[in-house]
Write a protein that holds these residues in place. Sequence first.
Motif, short mmCIF file in Angstrom:
data_model
loop_
_atom_site.label_atom_id
_atom_site.label_comp_id
_atom_site.label_asym_id
_atom_site.label_seq_id
_atom_site.Cartn_x
_atom_site.Cartn_y
_atom_site.Cartn_z
N GLY A 282 -10.03 50.61 38.38
CA GLY A 282 -10.63 49.56 38.39
C GLY A 282 -11.14 49.14 36.84
N CYS A 283 -10.51 49.70 35.89
CA CYS A 283 -10.89 49.38 34.72
C CYS A 283 -10.59 48.02 34.38
N SER A 284 -11.27 47.39 33.65
CA SER A 284 -11.18 45.93 33.25
C SER A 284 -9.74 45.47 32.59
N ARG A 285 -9.39 44.14 33.02
CA ARG A 285 -8.01 43.87 32.29
C ARG A 285 -7.98 44.05 30.72
N PHE A 286 -9.29 43.49 30.32
CA PHE A 286 -9.47 43.57 28.74
C PHE A 286 -9.30 44.94 28.23
N PHE A 287 -9.73 46.02 28.91
CA PHE A 287 -9.68 47.42 28.56
C PHE A 287 -8.16 47.69 28.79
N LEU A 288 -7.59 47.53 29.83
CA LEU A 288 -6.20 47.79 30.27
C LEU A 288 -4.95 47.26 29.13
N ASP A 289 -5.61 45.93 28.72
CA ASP A 289 -4.56 45.23 27.85
C ASP A 289 -4.29 46.11 26.53
N TRP A 290 -5.13 46.84 26.15
CA TRP A 290 -4.73 47.65 24.99
C TRP A 290 -4.66 49.33 25.19
N LEU A 291 -5.45 49.64 26.43
CA LEU A 291 -5.21 50.99 26.64
C LEU A 291 -3.95 51.48 27.18
N THR A 292 -3.10 50.48 27.73
CA THR A 292 -1.56 50.70 27.96
C THR A 292 -0.58 50.24 26.96
N ASP A 293 -1.23 49.99 25.79
CA ASP A 293 -0.22 49.49 24.66
C ASP A 293 0.05 50.72 23.77
N PRO A 294 1.23 51.00 23.75
CA PRO A 294 1.75 52.31 22.62
C PRO A 294 1.35 52.14 21.27
N VAL A 295 0.96 50.90 20.75
CA VAL A 295 0.60 50.65 19.34
C VAL A 295 -0.97 50.85 19.56
N LYS A 296 -1.57 49.82 20.27
CA LYS A 296 -3.03 49.81 20.13
C LYS A 296 -3.92 51.17 20.67
N ASN A 297 -3.40 51.80 21.33
CA ASN A 297 -3.93 52.94 21.94
C ASN A 297 -3.25 54.01 21.44
N GLY A 298 -2.06 53.99 21.06
CA GLY A 298 -1.26 55.09 20.13
C GLY A 298 -0.47 55.74 21.27
N ALA A 299 -0.47 55.96 22.47
CA ALA A 299 -0.17 56.46 23.58
C ALA A 299 -0.88 55.78 24.84
N GLY A 300 -0.44 56.68 25.91
CA GLY A 300 -0.98 56.68 27.43
C GLY A 300 -1.99 57.41 27.69
N ALA A 301 -1.95 58.39 28.43
CA ALA A 301 -2.64 59.41 29.14
C ALA A 301 -2.65 60.46 27.91
N LEU A 302 -1.70 60.80 27.04
CA LEU A 302 -1.54 61.79 26.05
C LEU A 302 -2.97 61.59 25.08
N ASN A 303 -2.94 60.33 24.61
CA ASN A 303 -4.18 60.02 23.61
C ASN A 303 -5.55 59.80 24.42
N ASP A 304 -5.61 59.06 25.43
CA ASP A 304 -6.58 58.69 26.36
C ASP A 304 -7.40 60.05 26.83
N PHE A 305 -6.65 60.86 27.21
CA PHE A 305 -7.23 62.36 27.93
C PHE A 305 -6.85 63.48 26.99
N GLY A 306 -5.83 63.60 26.28
CA GLY A 306 -5.41 64.70 25.46
C GLY A 306 -6.36 64.88 24.43
N CYS A 307 -7.14 63.80 24.01
CA CYS A 307 -8.15 63.92 22.96
C CYS A 307 -9.35 64.97 23.21
N TYR A 308 -9.84 65.12 24.46
CA TYR A 308 -10.90 65.50 25.12
C TYR A 308 -10.60 67.23 24.60
N GLY A 309 -9.46 67.58 25.21
CA GLY A 309 -9.13 68.99 25.04
C GLY A 309 -8.95 69.35 23.63
N ALA A 310 -8.12 68.41 22.75
CA ALA A 310 -8.06 68.75 21.21
C ALA A 310 -9.45 69.02 20.68
#
Length: 361
Positions: A185-213
């Motif tokens: 249920g993330c907002s559409r404003f968040f989803l607009d850039w979170l699912t964009d390969p340029v604005k977020n840099g990747a998908g789950a790789l950036n969004d959640f890979g950063c925690y472990g890194a």
Amino acid sequence: MKLAYTVLLLFASLVGAHGQDKRPLSIALAGLSHDHVNLIMNHYKKNEINLVGIAEPNKELVNKFKKSMGIPDSLFYDDLKKLLQNKKPEVVMAFNAISEHIDVVRICAPLKIDVMVEKPLATTVKDAEEIAALSKKYKTMVLTNYETTWYGTNQEVYKRVQKGEIGDIVKMVAHDGHEGPKEIGCSRFFLDWLTDPVKNGAGALNDFGCYGANLFTGLMNNQMPVSVYAVTHQIKPAVYPKVDDDATIIVEYPHATGIIEASWNWPYSIKDWEVFGKTGYLQAVNSKELRTKDNRSAYKINEVAAPQPPYQSYLAYVTAVLRKEITPTDDLSSLANNIIVVKILNAAKESARTGKKVLLK
């Protein structure tokens, strides 16, 4: 084992030694599209911060927060430059697309205004290095906020490793993610850039890979890994057609290996990590439960006490830092750590694209 993160624990005992400034922190917000902004808005509703301005060009988003939070028109500006011409906050907190963090620092650093961004620091190594250069040139701080930094269990893991309770580290495994940003249920404003390969840099790789890194880098005392190898998948291409929604990243160190499992396909939300030493094992199961084992006894699960102030939240931490009540160095929020995080993530993207291990210098 010498760990950068232990600074976080050592300085906890010093808080209060110089007296605490009880005034609410003066904050300006750069953007409202990141759903984590709701956390700072909760502090605003409780009068725990002094919100001096919000820079947000999207009128629909502005109206949403005016209505839901009762924020007066006078606090809103079309862009950050206009806001900072009229207001002088102690810190700017960025709740916009990751690719726009560099723009925030370009504006704030010359004005000697410190910045805290939501994780990760940047989408590219080039942007991360420019952020570091601006921070150094103008002597301003740029901090990165991770929810997991403020987990009592994670802080306990670092403390026990420092004490040598499990011996030298040989393996780390981080599991981070949830069922998917759209699914939860993330907002559409968040989803607009979170699912964009340029604005977020990747998908789950950036969004959640950063925690472990981030956690691995802290535990390895901000040591640059030897190499990174990664595999990504689009398990739900109809839902996330532009980015990966599942990533596995192997981070190689001279004497240890880190495995990051980041996904928008977990059957439940998860943020945990395991640390294997030569003589024992630690698992931060969540923010409160620590699972342990050594080579002589069975698994144990203990509840960990809440972190001591000011390490219980990003707001308490950044307030103490800016009021000079604590002196951070190369901790989990630092540029030293987070530039390495960005390098790990970018190497992971390159590895997933080519199918080859990427060597880091």
